[in-house]
Scaffold this motif. Structure first.
Motif, PDB file in Angstrom:
ATOM      1  N   ASP A  17       0.857  -1.180   0.000  1.00  0.00           N
ATOM      2  CA  ASP A  17       0.000   0.000   0.000  1.00  0.00           C
ATOM      3  C   ASP A  17       0.895   1.232   0.000  1.00  0.00           C
ATOM      4  OD1 ASP A  17      -1.669   2.100   0.510  1.00  0.00           O
ATOM      5  OD2 ASP A  17      -2.815   1.100   2.068  1.00  0.00           O
ATOM      6  N   THR A  31      -8.890  -6.623   4.481  1.00  0.00           N
ATOM      7  CA  THR A  31      -7.495  -6.212   4.364  1.00  0.00           C
ATOM      8  C   THR A  31      -6.835  -6.397   5.722  1.00  0.00           C
ATOM      9  OG1 THR A  31      -8.090  -4.573   2.699  1.00  0.00           O
ATOM     10  CG2 THR A  31      -5.959  -4.308   3.757  1.00  0.00           C
ATOM     11  N   ILE A  32      -5.671  -7.014   5.719  1.00  0.00           N
ATOM     12  CA  ILE A  32      -4.930  -7.251   6.956  1.00  0.00           C
ATOM     13  C   ILE A  32      -3.636  -6.456   6.895  1.00  0.00           C
ATOM     14  CG2 ILE A  32      -3.817  -8.989   8.414  1.00  0.00           C
ATOM     15  CD1 ILE A  32      -6.789  -9.506   8.148  1.00  0.00           C
ATOM     16  N   ASP A  35       2.669  -6.666  10.057  1.00  0.00           N
ATOM     17  CA  ASP A  35       3.894  -6.182  10.684  1.00  0.00           C
ATOM     18  C   ASP A  35       5.069  -6.930  10.037  1.00  0.00           C
ATOM     19  OD1 ASP A  35       3.847  -8.702  11.871  1.00  0.00           O
ATOM     20  OD2 ASP A  35       2.989  -7.963  13.728  1.00  0.00           O
TER      21      ASP A  35
ATOM     22  N   PRO B   6       3.790 -12.122  15.644  1.00  0.00           N
ATOM     23  CA  PRO B   6       3.059 -11.372  14.616  1.00  0.00           C
ATOM     24  C   PRO B   6       1.603 -11.154  15.017  1.00  0.00           C
ATOM     25  CG  PRO B   6       3.367 -13.641  13.915  1.00  0.00           C
ATOM     26  CD  PRO B   6       4.086 -13.498  15.222  1.00  0.00           C
ATOM     27  N   ILE B   7       1.129  -9.952  14.767  1.00  0.00           N
ATOM     28  CA  ILE B   7      -0.239  -9.579  15.137  1.00  0.00           C
ATOM     29  C   ILE B   7      -1.058  -9.375  13.864  1.00  0.00           C
ATOM     30  CG2 ILE B   7      -1.648  -7.875  16.354  1.00  0.00           C
ATOM     31  CD1 ILE B   7       0.252  -9.404  18.182  1.00  0.00           C
ATOM     32  N   ILE B   8      -2.285  -9.879  13.869  1.00  0.00           N
ATOM     33  CA  ILE B   8      -3.191  -9.665  12.742  1.00  0.00           C
ATOM     34  C   ILE B   8      -4.016  -8.418  13.030  1.00  0.00           C
ATOM     35  CG2 ILE B   8      -5.168 -10.577  11.471  1.00  0.00           C
ATOM     36  CD1 ILE B   8      -4.104 -13.379  12.035  1.00  0.00           C
ATOM     37  N   ARG B   9      -3.821  -7.399  12.210  1.00  0.00           N
ATOM     38  CA  ARG B   9      -4.614  -6.174  12.374  1.00  0.00           C
ATOM     39  C   ARG B   9      -5.531  -6.065  11.169  1.00  0.00           C
ATOM     40  NH1 ARG B   9       0.608  -4.880  13.521  1.00  0.00           N
ATOM     41  NH2 ARG B   9       1.078  -4.285  15.660  1.00  0.00           N
ATOM     42  N   GLU B  10      -6.782  -6.363  11.395  1.00  0.00           N
ATOM     43  CA  GLU B  10      -7.721  -6.346  10.276  1.00  0.00           C
ATOM     44  C   GLU B  10      -8.327  -4.963  10.118  1.00  0.00           C
ATOM     45  OE1 GLU B  10     -11.489  -8.793   8.435  1.00  0.00           O
ATOM     46  OE2 GLU B  10     -10.552  -9.475  10.270  1.00  0.00           O
ATOM     47  N   ILE B  11      -8.381  -4.498   8.876  1.00  0.00           N
ATOM     48  CA  ILE B  11      -8.993  -3.215   8.571  1.00  0.00           C
ATOM     49  C   ILE B  11     -10.410  -3.497   8.119  1.00  0.00           C
ATOM     50  CG2 ILE B  11      -8.842  -1.171   7.127  1.00  0.00           C
ATOM     51  CD1 ILE B  11      -5.883  -2.013   6.667  1.00  0.00           C
ATOM     52  N   GLY B  14     -12.304  -2.529   3.977  1.00  0.00           N
ATOM     53  CA  GLY B  14     -11.289  -2.080   3.035  1.00  0.00           C
ATOM     54  C   GLY B  14     -11.789  -2.232   1.612  1.00  0.00           C
ATOM     55  N   GLU B  16     -10.245  -1.831  -2.366  1.00  0.00           N
ATOM     56  CA  GLU B  16      -9.103  -1.496  -3.198  1.00  0.00           C
ATOM     57  C   GLU B  16      -9.534  -0.529  -4.292  1.00  0.00           C
ATOM     58  OE1 GLU B  16      -5.543  -3.786  -5.558  1.00  0.00           O
ATOM     59  OE2 GLU B  16      -7.285  -4.887  -4.869  1.00  0.00           O
ATOM     60  N   GLY B  21      -3.668   1.877  -3.857  1.00  0.00           N
ATOM     61  CA  GLY B  21      -3.835   1.966  -2.416  1.00  0.00           C
ATOM     62  C   GLY B  21      -5.138   1.363  -1.967  1.00  0.00           C
ATOM     63  N   VAL B  22      -5.392   1.532  -0.715  1.00  0.00           N
ATOM     64  CA  VAL B  22      -6.611   1.006  -0.124  1.00  0.00           C
ATOM     65  C   VAL B  22      -7.385   2.188   0.423  1.00  0.00           C
ATOM     66  CG1 VAL B  22      -7.545  -0.491   1.659  1.00  0.00           C
ATOM     67  CG2 VAL B  22      -5.485  -1.152   0.438  1.00  0.00           C
ATOM     68  N   PHE B  24     -10.543   3.914   2.552  1.00  0.00           N
ATOM     69  CA  PHE B  24     -11.426   3.612   3.689  1.00  0.00           C
ATOM     70  C   PHE B  24     -12.423   4.728   3.876  1.00  0.00           C
ATOM     71  CE2 PHE B  24      -7.363   1.748   4.168  1.00  0.00           C
ATOM     72  CZ  PHE B  24      -7.713   0.431   4.247  1.00  0.00           C
TER      73      PHE B  24
END
Lengths: 90, 24
Positions: A17, A31-32, A35, B6-11, B14, B16, B21-22, B24
């Motif tokens: 992105d 969308t994830i 890190d 690792p952390i999953i951060r879901e948006i 979203g 496209e 880009g993405v 929001f």
């Protein structure tokens, strides 16, 4: 614990992105944010190598205990599987 | 780089937009 081969499903892909200057895992309607470690794991998911093989490679690269990496990887991949953006084959 | 869990951060929601880009 049983080993498995993680597979990124059709329609899901890694995407840089440019707007936010980070890598994301892009799936239909999801969308994830990734890190650096999440990205490192997904870069190794080629549909050929198993979790234990990938964990061994990452343990060498990060100089970290393979047990810790295996545990963290399994939890990370399970979270993606719960969201249907990761599949497995035996 | 050190190994971190690792952390999953879901948006949420979203979408496209136009390879840029993405939105929001």
């Amino acid at each position: 614990m049983e080993d498995f081969i993680p597979v990124i499903p059709r329609g899901v892909r890694l995407h840089f992105d440019r707007v936010r200057d980070l890598w994301v895992l892009l799936a239909p309607e999801r969308t994830i944010n990734l890190d650096p470690v999440g990205l490192a794991i997904l870069n190794e998911v080629d549909g050929e190598r198993s979790v234990s093989q990938i964990a061994g490679d990452l343990a060498a690269r990060y100089d970290a205990p393979v047990d810790q990496i295996t545990t963290d990887m399994r939890e990370f991949l399970a979270g993606l599987m719960d969201r249907r953006i990761m599949e497995t084959r035996p | 780089m050190a190994w971190t869990k690792p952390i999953i951060r879901e948006i949420e929601c979203g979408m496209e937009i136009n390879d840029g880009g993405v939105l929001f």
